[in-house]
Scaffold this motif. Sequence first.
Motif, PDB file in Angstrom:
ATOM      1  N   ALA A 111      93.630  62.879  82.264  1.00 53.30           N
ATOM      2  CA  ALA A 111      94.788  63.777  82.282  1.00 53.30           C
ATOM      3  C   ALA A 111      94.894  64.584  83.560  1.00 53.30           C
ATOM      4  CB  ALA A 111      94.734  64.723  81.087  1.00 53.30           C
ATOM      5  N   CYS A 112      93.787  64.819  84.244  1.00 51.36           N
ATOM      6  CA  CYS A 112      93.764  65.728  85.394  1.00 51.36           C
ATOM      7  C   CYS A 112      94.513  65.139  86.595  1.00 51.36           C
ATOM      8  CB  CYS A 112      92.323  66.041  85.778  1.00 51.36           C
ATOM      9  SG  CYS A 112      92.176  67.132  87.214  1.00 51.36           S
ATOM     10  N   PRO A 113      95.469  65.899  87.175  1.00 54.03           N
ATOM     11  CA  PRO A 113      96.195  65.410  88.346  1.00 54.03           C
ATOM     12  C   PRO A 113      95.595  65.849  89.678  1.00 54.03           C
ATOM     13  CG  PRO A 113      97.271  67.370  87.527  1.00 54.03           C
ATOM     14  CD  PRO A 113      96.060  67.147  86.635  1.00 54.03           C
ATOM     15  N   ALA A 114      94.573  66.724  89.639  1.00 53.70           N
ATOM     16  CA  ALA A 114      94.012  67.287  90.870  1.00 53.70           C
ATOM     17  C   ALA A 114      92.932  66.378  91.438  1.00 53.70           C
ATOM     18  CB  ALA A 114      93.438  68.677  90.606  1.00 53.70           C
ATOM     19  N   ASP A 115      93.086  66.000  92.679  1.00 57.93           N
ATOM     20  CA  ASP A 115      92.128  65.095  93.333  1.00 57.93           C
ATOM     21  C   ASP A 115      90.746  65.743  93.413  1.00 57.93           C
ATOM     22  OD1 ASP A 115      90.885  63.118  94.747  1.00 57.93           O
ATOM     23  OD2 ASP A 115      92.156  63.261  96.518  1.00 57.93           O
ATOM     24  N   GLY A 116      89.768  65.128  92.746  1.00 56.45           N
ATOM     25  CA  GLY A 116      88.388  65.575  92.833  1.00 56.45           C
ATOM     26  C   GLY A 116      88.018  66.728  91.939  1.00 56.45           C
ATOM     27  N   ALA A 117      88.931  67.196  91.078  1.00 56.13           N
ATOM     28  CA  ALA A 117      88.603  68.315  90.190  1.00 56.13           C
ATOM     29  C   ALA A 117      87.633  67.890  89.103  1.00 56.13           C
ATOM     30  CB  ALA A 117      89.865  68.900  89.566  1.00 56.13           C
ATOM     31  N   ILE A 118      87.703  66.637  88.685  1.00 57.78           N
ATOM     32  CA  ILE A 118      86.792  66.103  87.665  1.00 57.78           C
ATOM     33  C   ILE A 118      86.221  64.790  88.181  1.00 57.78           C
ATOM     34  CG2 ILE A 118      86.518  65.361  85.272  1.00 57.78           C
ATOM     35  CD1 ILE A 118      88.943  67.016  84.536  1.00 57.78           C
ATOM     36  N   VAL A 119      84.917  64.645  88.088  1.00 54.82           N
ATOM     37  CA  VAL A 119      84.267  63.408  88.515  1.00 54.82           C
ATOM     38  C   VAL A 119      83.373  62.893  87.397  1.00 54.82           C
ATOM     39  CG1 VAL A 119      84.304  64.058  90.949  1.00 54.82           C
ATOM     40  CG2 VAL A 119      82.308  64.626  89.567  1.00 54.82           C
ATOM     41  N   GLN A 120      83.199  61.589  87.374  1.00 56.89           N
ATOM     42  CA  GLN A 120      82.248  60.968  86.451  1.00 56.89           C
ATOM     43  C   GLN A 120      81.239  60.197  87.284  1.00 56.89           C
ATOM     44  OE1 GLN A 120      83.443  57.542  83.993  1.00 56.89           O
ATOM     45  NE2 GLN A 120      82.469  58.536  82.243  1.00 56.89           N
ATOM     46  N   TYR A 121      79.965  60.528  87.104  1.00 53.05           N
ATOM     47  CA  TYR A 121      78.910  59.858  87.846  1.00 53.05           C
ATOM     48  C   TYR A 121      78.546  58.543  87.170  1.00 53.05           C
ATOM     49  CZ  TYR A 121      78.508  64.578  89.761  1.00 53.05           C
ATOM     50  OH  TYR A 121      78.777  65.792  90.341  1.00 53.05           O
ATOM     51  N   THR A 122      77.868  57.693  87.908  1.00 54.37           N
ATOM     52  CA  THR A 122      77.501  56.396  87.359  1.00 54.37           C
ATOM     53  C   THR A 122      76.472  56.492  86.240  1.00 54.37           C
ATOM     54  OG1 THR A 122      75.893  56.149  89.169  1.00 54.37           O
ATOM     55  CG2 THR A 122      78.042  55.105  89.458  1.00 54.37           C
ATOM     56  N   ASN A 123      75.836  57.658  86.086  1.00 58.34           N
ATOM     57  CA  ASN A 123      74.917  57.828  84.953  1.00 58.34           C
ATOM     58  C   ASN A 123      75.644  58.321  83.709  1.00 58.34           C
ATOM     59  OD1 ASN A 123      75.415  60.517  85.498  1.00 58.34           O
ATOM     60  ND2 ASN A 123      73.308  61.024  86.045  1.00 58.34           N
ATOM     61  N   GLY A 124      76.971  58.463  83.791  1.00 62.34           N
ATOM     62  CA  GLY A 124      77.780  58.826  82.635  1.00 62.34           C
ATOM     63  C   GLY A 124      78.170  60.286  82.546  1.00 62.34           C
ATOM     64  N   ILE A 125      77.559  61.159  83.323  1.00 62.26           N
ATOM     65  CA  ILE A 125      77.869  62.587  83.259  1.00 62.26           C
ATOM     66  C   ILE A 125      79.268  62.855  83.812  1.00 62.26           C
ATOM     67  CG2 ILE A 125      77.273  64.865  84.158  1.00 62.26           C
ATOM     68  CD1 ILE A 125      74.367  64.089  84.091  1.00 62.26           C
ATOM     69  N   VAL A 126      80.040  63.648  83.068  1.00 60.97           N
ATOM     70  CA  VAL A 126      81.371  64.063  83.491  1.00 60.97           C
ATOM     71  C   VAL A 126      81.272  65.520  83.941  1.00 60.97           C
ATOM     72  CG1 VAL A 126      83.776  64.392  82.816  1.00 60.97           C
ATOM     73  CG2 VAL A 126      82.456  62.487  81.850  1.00 60.97           C
ATOM     74  N   ASP A 127      81.625  65.782  85.195  1.00 62.41           N
ATOM     75  CA  ASP A 127      81.401  67.091  85.793  1.00 62.41           C
ATOM     76  C   ASP A 127      82.701  67.675  86.347  1.00 62.41           C
ATOM     77  OD1 ASP A 127      79.975  69.283  86.568  1.00 62.41           O
ATOM     78  OD2 ASP A 127      78.715  68.259  88.031  1.00 62.41           O
ATOM     79  N   PHE A 128      82.870  68.981  86.192  1.00 66.89           N
ATOM     80  CA  PHE A 128      84.036  69.674  86.743  1.00 66.89           C
ATOM     81  C   PHE A 128      83.680  70.280  88.107  1.00 66.89           C
ATOM     82  CE2 PHE A 128      86.925  70.836  82.902  1.00 66.89           C
ATOM     83  CZ  PHE A 128      86.919  69.511  82.503  1.00 66.89           C
ATOM     84  N   GLN A 129      84.595  70.149  89.052  1.00 68.56           N
ATOM     85  CA  GLN A 129      84.440  70.733  90.378  1.00 68.56           C
ATOM     86  C   GLN A 129      85.508  71.818  90.523  1.00 68.56           C
ATOM     87  OE1 GLN A 129      81.851  69.529  92.238  1.00 68.56           O
ATOM     88  NE2 GLN A 129      81.426  68.079  90.607  1.00 68.56           N
ATOM     89  N   GLN A 130      85.145  73.060  90.209  1.00 63.72           N
ATOM     90  CA  GLN A 130      86.128  74.142  90.153  1.00 63.72           C
ATOM     91  C   GLN A 130      86.825  74.394  91.498  1.00 63.72           C
ATOM     92  OE1 GLN A 130      83.248  74.392  88.326  1.00 63.72           O
ATOM     93  NE2 GLN A 130      84.322  74.226  86.362  1.00 63.72           N
ATOM     94  N   ASP A 131      86.189  74.054  92.612  1.00 64.10           N
ATOM     95  CA  ASP A 131      86.814  74.256  93.916  1.00 64.10           C
ATOM     96  C   ASP A 131      88.108  73.462  94.064  1.00 64.10           C
ATOM     97  OD1 ASP A 131      84.771  75.924  94.600  1.00 64.10           O
ATOM     98  OD2 ASP A 131      83.682  74.468  95.833  1.00 64.10           O
ATOM     99  N   HIS A 132      88.210  72.349  93.311  1.00 65.83           N
ATOM    100  CA  HIS A 132      89.394  71.493  93.397  1.00 65.83           C
ATOM    101  C   HIS A 132      90.342  71.693  92.211  1.00 65.83           C
ATOM    102  CE1 HIS A 132      87.683  69.184  96.753  1.00 65.83           C
ATOM    103  NE2 HIS A 132      86.530  69.222  96.100  1.00 65.83           N
ATOM    104  N   CYS A 133      89.960  72.522  91.254  1.00 70.26           N
ATOM    105  CA  CYS A 133      90.776  72.734  90.048  1.00 70.26           C
ATOM    106  C   CYS A 133      92.016  73.542  90.400  1.00 70.26           C
ATOM    107  CB  CYS A 133      89.942  73.464  88.994  1.00 70.26           C
ATOM    108  SG  CYS A 133      90.845  73.873  87.469  1.00 70.26           S
TER     109      CYS A 133
END
Length: 298
Positions: A111-133
Motif C-alpha cells: 500500500a505504501c507509495p513512498a519510495d524506501g519507506a518500507i523495506v523487506q529483507y531477504t530474511n523476511g523481516i519487514v522494516d519501516f524507514q521513518q526518514d522516508h515516511c
Amino acid sequence: MSQATLRIQKISGHAGPIPGEGMQREEQVCKLVDTTTCIGCKACEIACQEWNDLPFAQTTFDNTYQTMPETSWNFWNLIKFNEHERDDGNMMLLMRKDQCMHCAEPGCLTACPADGAIVQYTNGIVDFQQDHCIGCGYCITGCPFDIPKFNSNTKKVYKCTLCSDRVSVGLEPACIKSCPTGCLHFGNKDDMKDLAQKRATQLREHYGFENAGVYDPQGVGGTGVIYVLHDLAHPEAYGGLPVDPHIPWTVKLWKSPLKWLGNLAMLGGLIGVTLHYLRFGPKTVTDTVNDSDEEKRR
C-alpha cells in the motif's frame, strides 16, 4: 548496530531495480509464540521498550490484565488477555503476544507509495524507514492485522522491526531473550514450524486440545511470526486474530489496475496534446477591444 548484512528484496513505492530482488540467499527467520505456555508476565513488553528506546507509553486500565487496549506508535509489543468459555463451561484465559507479523506478502509495503519507506529483507523481516515516511497512513489500511500506528506529532508510522539490528549481527530479538518460560523461540522458518507442529501434536494427543494447530496464514504468503494455538479453528478468540487474513482488495485495486489505468489516461492526455500541437500549432491570443470598452476608456 550495523544493518549491512541485511539484503533488501522489496522496497515500497520503488520503480527501479532492487539489489536483492529474487536472491533468497538468507534463511527466512521466524519467531514462534507458543500461546499455551505464555504466563502473561509481560517481560517481553518491557524488553521491547528498553531495547528500542521507546518513550514512555501511558497504560490504560480497562478491567483486564492488559497493559493497554492495543499497540501504539511507542508500544510495539502487547500481551493480549482474553477470557474464553470452553464447551464444558469452564473459563480459560487465552494470552497472545501481539506485534507485527512480518508477512511474506506485506500489505503495508504494497500500500505504501513512498519510495524506501518500507523495506523487506531477504530474511523476511519487514522494516519501516521513518526518514522516508510521508505520513499518508496507507500502510495502516493495507495491514490485515491492524499493526502500524501513526504518531500525530512526528507524522510518521511505527511498528515492530523484529529487532532487525540485533538479527543482523546474529542476536535474537530482545523479547525472545527476556521470556522466562520458553514460550518464545527464534530461528529459521522451517525449524520453527517443525517445533510448532510437534507442540501442536503434543497438545492434541496428550492434553485434549483436538483442534490445536499452528497459525501461519497463507493468505499473506505465510508470516515471520507464527503461533501455536489451543484451537486453530477459532483464532479470533485470541484477541481478534483474523481467521484468513488477506491484503484488502481496495489496496490491490488501486495499486494495480487503477494505477495502470491512471497512467494510461495520463499518457493518452499527453499524446492528445502533442497531436493537437502538431496539427494546429501553438494557440495565439489576439487583443480585441470592442467599441463599448473603447468609449468607457474615453
